[in-house]
Structure formats: C-alpha cells, structure tokens
Enzyme design. Structure first.
Site, mmCIF file in Angstrom:
data_model
loop_
_atom_site.group_PDB
_atom_site.id
_atom_site.type_symbol
_atom_site.label_atom_id
_atom_site.label_comp_id
_atom_site.label_asym_id
_atom_site.label_seq_id
_atom_site.Cartn_x
_atom_site.Cartn_y
_atom_site.Cartn_z
ATOM 1 N N CYS A 75 45.306 38.906 37.398
ATOM 2 C CA CYS A 75 45.695 37.863 36.995
ATOM 3 C C CYS A 75 44.290 36.801 36.706
ATOM 4 O O CYS A 75 44.082 36.304 35.915
ATOM 5 C CB CYS A 75 46.644 36.863 37.921
ATOM 6 S SG CYS A 75 48.012 37.678 38.382
ATOM 7 N N HIS B 63 46.427 29.643 39.232
ATOM 8 C CA HIS B 63 45.615 30.621 39.995
ATOM 9 C C HIS B 63 44.209 30.860 39.593
ATOM 10 O O HIS B 63 43.635 31.977 39.315
ATOM 11 C CB HIS B 63 46.475 31.908 39.392
ATOM 12 C CG HIS B 63 46.326 33.295 40.302
ATOM 13 N ND1 HIS B 63 46.394 34.635 40.249
ATOM 14 C CD2 HIS B 63 45.561 33.193 41.791
ATOM 15 C CE1 HIS B 63 46.424 35.111 41.493
ATOM 16 N NE2 HIS B 63 45.747 34.386 42.223
#
Length: 464
Positions: free
Chosen positions: A82, A140
């Site tokens: 990610c 993130h």
C-alpha cells in the site's frame, strides 16, 4: 467547456512538452477547469473486474467506466504494497525518494515515519490552482500531524491513517496485529465513531463532497479499503460476542476458519455499487462531461483475489504483485471503449492530472511520471517506458525493471528475464537466450538505485 476544448487542442499537439501544455492551459483563467475524481481500490486483483476478464464478479459500474473511457492493459502500481504506491500518487515521484518502500506498520519505529511535506504534493498544487481538495478513505502515509492529509493540501478528510481498518468497529491495524492501537477513524483531525459499513460510509462522504463542491473545480480521492482484509462482507455486522472478542484484522488461508472468495466478492461488489453512486451524482449534477474519473488499485491482489493471467500476488515484484487495472474516463476528451497497451505507473497519474488541470508547478519540482494523455488520445505513438521497483526486506530481496516489453526480475539473486508481450504470466525465463538484455537491464536497475538512493534499514518483516 472552453477549458476542455483548450486542453484537447493542446494535447493533440503531441510534440509539445507537458510543462508547456500546463502553462498554456493555465493561461485561460476564465474557462472552467475540469474536476478530477480518482478511485483507488485496495488489494484488488488484476483480473477481478468483468472488464478485465472476471466471470464471478459483478462490477457493472466500474465496467461502465471501461465502456465510456480508456482501459489500460499494462498499468502498474509503484509498489507491491500500500504505502509506496500512495506515496507515489501524492508526490508524483518514486516512493524510494521519500524512503517509503514498504507498508507502514503500527510498530513504534514506523509510527515516526511518513510522507514529508514538500509543498509539491498533488493536492497542495491543485489547491494552489483553485481546487477544493478532499480525501475519503485510507491514507497510510503517516500518523503524526505533520504527515497527515491536511498537511499535504487536503481541505477535507474522512477516513483512517493506518493500513487496515475493521469495516464495522473501531479495530485498526497495519501489519502488526499484536500491537495495541487507539481508534483510527477521523473527520479531519477529530476522532469519530464508525457509522455503519465503512465502504458505504466512504461512498456517502464522497457523494456529499461532490454535492458541496459542485460549482467546482474539485479534486477528490476516494480510497476504498475494500477489498483489503479483514474480509467482512456487507450486511453481516459482528454479533455482540464477536464485538466483545474481536478477531484479528489479518486473515490468511491458514486461519482455522479461512475467509471465502464469496465474502471477498460481496465486498468488491459493494464498492462497485459505491462507484455507481458517485457516477450517478456526477450525472445528476451535470458534471460528467467536465470530470476526469480515474479508477485503479494500489498493488496486486491478495490470496482471495483473481490475478489471472498474471503470476503471484501482493508483496512481490512478479506481475501479479504490481500490475493493476487502470481506467480513465473523460467524456468528450478521451475516446470511449478504447483499450490501450500503453505502459503506465501510478505516478503517471499525478503528472497527467497536473497537466490537464493546467496546474503550475515550482521550478524545482521534478516529477518521475509522464503525462499519459497524448498516448491515450491516440495522437502520439505508444511510449516506451523504463520502470523500476525494489523490495529490500529481511525476508525478501527483489528488484525489477521493465523496459519496452522486457522485464528483468532479480529474485533472491536470481536473474529472470521475461518478454511480457508474449508471456504476461512470466512462465518462460529467457535469460539464457538473451544475456545481453539481462546485462543492459541490470545496469539500468543499478543506475536507478544510485539515483533514488539506498533503502532505509527495515524492522523484522510483518504481515502487510
């Protein structure tokens, strides 16, 4: 309409440089600027959509984008997990330059890390160009205030900062399932409680943002955490017993009761319904023809995903770990129903958005991506690309470079060469037949590493 016509005319001049196109487009201040909506899925497989060959997933709304826009067959994420891909989208540069090469975990060292503010983040540049900017969903890219979405130019944020989040409760996680963490759902900087199924709430917030900003121009990133684990389908909230003893967020095939492909598909299809609501909102507000919609994914699919015809999955530099769906729709500008073999990567989206929105960039800003529009319009030949990836983990050492149709994968010291035009599944190693190509691509990889810098020291590996 005048801005769209101007941009088309500029893009048709395929010999022009992106910087010049941007400055010329910016020279028409009275013309409406295009809105941009980017929809970023999480851990979806390359072959999970109907438009990419799936027979068991019902994704009519995402497939509508493919019918009405350009579908790319050879698009890549900037990372196999990610964080690096998201860093590339926001910065427009290789994530290695920012020291974000792997998924940030909840471990104490990782909680000190994040994407540094440079003033050249995509939302910051767009904001300076008069855009309202919003992010709903997954970030993130750091927990500390100086790394959060608002620091990078997002006017509005609803979502979570970590790598994973329960779809119904406050549970969080980012690859460190045994680390305690506080609740991680925010409206801007204020912690909030979940309000139903998280995928639905992300959609609802996205629709509300578009409605509020309908006068434009706006930039909206919709970062669904679907279909990342935990594999929790909609309309099946946890029981009281499950809430009092929540299960781990990390779910793997060796769990005592493994998740199922059917649960995964229900999660994917609910996100597709969300895409449908976003498109319907653009239609109802008369914004469709002045809005560029981009759909893609952050890395290859997980173990419940369908990555066919590619090999392997997320967390590797095999094609199944980094090749992703990519669809761009802009009625009246991009052709409808076209499939393109143009090689592309996440950071190209940044360069493309900056160009078509006529967004000025500082003199010192050096994006690594390229503007895709001349090739997607069909008025410039497909562009050969040299793209690079790196995994530098204690448990996995991989390097990869794609140049033209050749791909060199350096896996645990082994040099593997594939012709992706003929062998997208990477089943036939051609290194013995083309040692000259191996040597050339290895030199390119070495030069790239010297340019972006050596990897930072990493902690012991955790599930991402």
């Amino acid at each position: 309409m005048r801005m769209r016509a101007l941009i088309v005319a500029l893009l048709l001049a395929s010999n022009a440089q992106p910087e010049r196109l941007a400055s010329q487009a910016a020279g028409a201040p009275s013309a409406p600027k295009p809105n941009v909506v980017i929809i970023l899925m999480d851990d979806m497989g390359y072959g999970d959509l109907g438009s990419y060959g799936s027979s068991d997933a019902r994704t009519p709304n995402i497939d509508r984008l493919a019918r009405e826009g350009v579908r790319l067959t050879d698009a890549y994420a900037n990372g196999p997990v990610c964080t690096p891909t998201r860093a590339a989208l926001i910065s427009g540069r290789y994530p290695q330059r920012a020291g974000l090469e792997w998924a940030l975990t909840l471990s104490p060292p990782d909680r000190e890390l994040g994407l540094a503010v440079t003033g050249t983040s995509l939302p910051a540049l767009l904001k300076n160009n008069g855009y309202a900017t919003g992010l709903v969903g997954k970030w993130h890219l750091g927990w500390k205030p100086e790394f959060r979405p608002s620091a990078h130019g997002f006017d509005e944020f609803y979502g979570f900062l970590s790598g994973a989040h329960d779809y119904y409760t406050d549970a969080v996680g980012a690859g460190a399932p045994n680390v305690d963490a506080p609740p991680d759902l925010y409206e801007n900087s204020t912690p909030v409680q979940p309000a139903g199924y998280l995928t639905d709430e992300i959609t609802r917030r996205a629709v509300r943002f578009i409605e509020r900003q309908a006068h434009g121009p706006f930039f909206l990133e919709i970062a669904y955490n679907a279909v990342h684990w935990p594999f929790q389908p909609p309309d099946r909230p946890p029981t009281d017993a499950e809430r009092s003893s929540p299960r781990r967020l990390v779910q793997m095939p060796d769990d005592s009761v493994p998740a199922t492909r059917q649960d995964y598909l229900k999660m994917l299809e609910r996100a597709d319904q969300g895409v449908g609501k976003v498109l319907a909102t653009l239609d109802s507000l008369g914004l469709t023809r002045n809005t560029l919609v981009i759909f893609t994914n952050d890395n290859g699919g997980e173990w419940l995903s369908r990555n066919a015809p590619l090999f392997h999955r997320k967390g590797t530099l095999w094609e199944g770990g980094i090749r992703v769906p990519l669809i761009l729709r802009w009625p009246g500008v991009l052709p409808a129903g076209r499939t393109s073999a143009q090689v592309a990567i996440t950071m190209d989206l940044t360069a493309s958005i900056l160009t078509v929105t006529g967004t000025p960039t500082p003199a010192g800003y050096r994006p690594d991506g390229v503007d895709l529009f001349p090739m997607l319009l069909g008025n410039a030949p497909l562009r050969d690309r040299q793209l690079f990836w790196r995994i530098a983990r204690p448990s996995r050492q991989q390097r990869a470079v794609r140049s033209g149709t050749w791909k060199l994968l350096i896996d645990a010291g082994q040099l593997l060469l594939f012709d992706l035009a003929r062998d997208p599944g990477e089943r036939t190693d051609l290194a013995a037949r083309h040692p000259d190509v191996v040597a050339k691509l290895r030199r390119l990889a070495t030069d790239w590493e010297n340019d972006v810098g050596l990897p930072r020291a990493t902690d012991p590996p955790t599930r991402n």
